[in-house]
Every structure is written in C-alpha cells, then in structure tokens.
Motif scaffolding. Structure first.
Motif, PDB file in Angstrom:
ATOM      1  N   LEU A 237     -12.206 -65.039   3.205  1.00  0.00           N
ATOM      2  CA  LEU A 237     -11.666 -63.757   3.853  1.00  0.00           C
ATOM      3  C   LEU A 237     -10.709 -64.022   4.857  1.00  0.00           C
ATOM      4  O   LEU A 237      -9.586 -63.342   4.917  1.00  0.00           O
TER       5      LEU A 237
ATOM      6  N   ILE B 266      -7.220 -65.049   3.010  1.00  0.00           N
ATOM      7  CA  ILE B 266      -6.787 -64.062   2.175  1.00  0.00           C
ATOM      8  C   ILE B 266      -6.274 -63.160   3.045  1.00  0.00           C
ATOM      9  O   ILE B 266      -5.064 -62.554   2.977  1.00  0.00           O
ATOM     10  N   SER B 267      -6.854 -62.554   4.390  1.00  0.00           N
ATOM     11  CA  SER B 267      -6.295 -61.710   5.180  1.00  0.00           C
ATOM     12  C   SER B 267      -5.095 -62.195   5.784  1.00  0.00           C
ATOM     13  O   SER B 267      -4.283 -61.377   6.094  1.00  0.00           O
TER      14      SER B 267
ATOM     15  N   SER C 191      -1.721 -60.500   5.366  1.00  0.00           N
ATOM     16  CA  SER C 191      -0.771 -59.745   6.626  1.00  0.00           C
ATOM     17  C   SER C 191       0.610 -60.165   6.810  1.00  0.00           C
ATOM     18  O   SER C 191       1.309 -59.305   7.250  1.00  0.00           O
TER      19      SER C 191
ATOM     20  N   GLY D  39      -4.485 -56.237   4.793  1.00  0.00           N
ATOM     21  CA  GLY D  39      -5.123 -57.567   5.430  1.00  0.00           C
ATOM     22  C   GLY D  39      -5.904 -57.437   6.603  1.00  0.00           C
ATOM     23  O   GLY D  39      -6.612 -58.303   6.874  1.00  0.00           O
TER      24      GLY D  39
ATOM     25  N   CYS E 189      -9.501 -57.009   5.467  1.00  0.00           N
ATOM     26  CA  CYS E 189     -10.135 -58.076   5.130  1.00  0.00           C
ATOM     27  C   CYS E 189     -10.402 -59.007   6.403  1.00  0.00           C
ATOM     28  O   CYS E 189     -11.435 -59.810   6.517  1.00  0.00           O
TER      29      CYS E 189
ATOM     30  N   LEU F 296     -13.420 -57.895   8.138  1.00  0.00           N
ATOM     31  CA  LEU F 296     -14.664 -58.409   7.239  1.00  0.00           C
ATOM     32  C   LEU F 296     -14.916 -59.925   7.833  1.00  0.00           C
ATOM     33  O   LEU F 296     -15.921 -60.333   7.868  1.00  0.00           O
ATOM     34  N   ALA F 297     -13.664 -60.600   7.775  1.00  0.00           N
ATOM     35  CA  ALA F 297     -13.916 -61.927   8.079  1.00  0.00           C
ATOM     36  C   ALA F 297     -14.309 -62.078   9.651  1.00  0.00           C
ATOM     37  O   ALA F 297     -15.156 -62.908   9.808  1.00  0.00           O
TER      38      ALA F 297
ATOM     39  N   GLY G 204      -9.463 -64.646  10.963  1.00  0.00           N
ATOM     40  CA  GLY G 204      -9.562 -63.030  10.920  1.00  0.00           C
ATOM     41  C   GLY G 204      -8.942 -62.723  12.096  1.00  0.00           C
ATOM     42  O   GLY G 204      -8.074 -61.434  12.032  1.00  0.00           O
TER      43      GLY G 204
END
Length: 84
Positions: free
Chosen positions: A8, A11-12, A16, A28, A31, A34-35, A55
C-alpha cells in the motif's frame, strides 16, 4: 500485515505522484493512510516500518498536490471571471 503496508505504501506513493499531475492525489492519500495504519500495527517487522515511511511520504505528497491543484483551479477561475 507488514507486506500489505509495504504494498500500500508503494501504491500510494505512485498514485500520489502521478495523481498530482491529473488532480487525483487524494486517492493516493487514502491508500497512504491505510499503509500508515497497517505499518504502525506491524512496526516490529522491517516491511511494516518501510510501508509506514512510504505512507507518510505519500500522504504528505498527496496533501501538497491536492492543495496546489485547488490553488491552481481557484486562480484559473479567478482569471476567467475577471476577464468577463
């Protein structure tokens, strides 16, 4: 959970950075939150720490790009309205 935080986080960060270009950096940021949460839960593992750090970086970048995009849109709208 540490692997999920890492995935995550990556991905974020990608969303972003790329999302800042197309004005969707807030996706982003979701996510990234969450990360950060998953990374904080599993911070004893290496992947959890890295996911949490990614994150945090992605969240900051997403917030900055969202604010910059909103400021740009406001300036454009002000310029268009003032020319009428």
């Amino acid at each position: 959970m540490a692997t999920a935080a890492l995935v995550l986080g990556i991905i974020s960060l990608v969303i972003s950075v790329i999302g800042g270009i197309v004005a969707s950096g807030w996706i982003g940021s979701i996510c990234a939150i969450l990360a950060i949460i998953l990374g904080a839960i599993s911070r004893k593992e290496k992947n959890g720490k890295v996911g949490m750090i990614l994150g945090i970086i992605a969240l900051c970048w997403g917030i900055i790009s969202t604010i910059a995009c909103a400021a740009c849109a406001t300036a454009m709208a002000g310029g268009i309205l003032s020319s009428l």
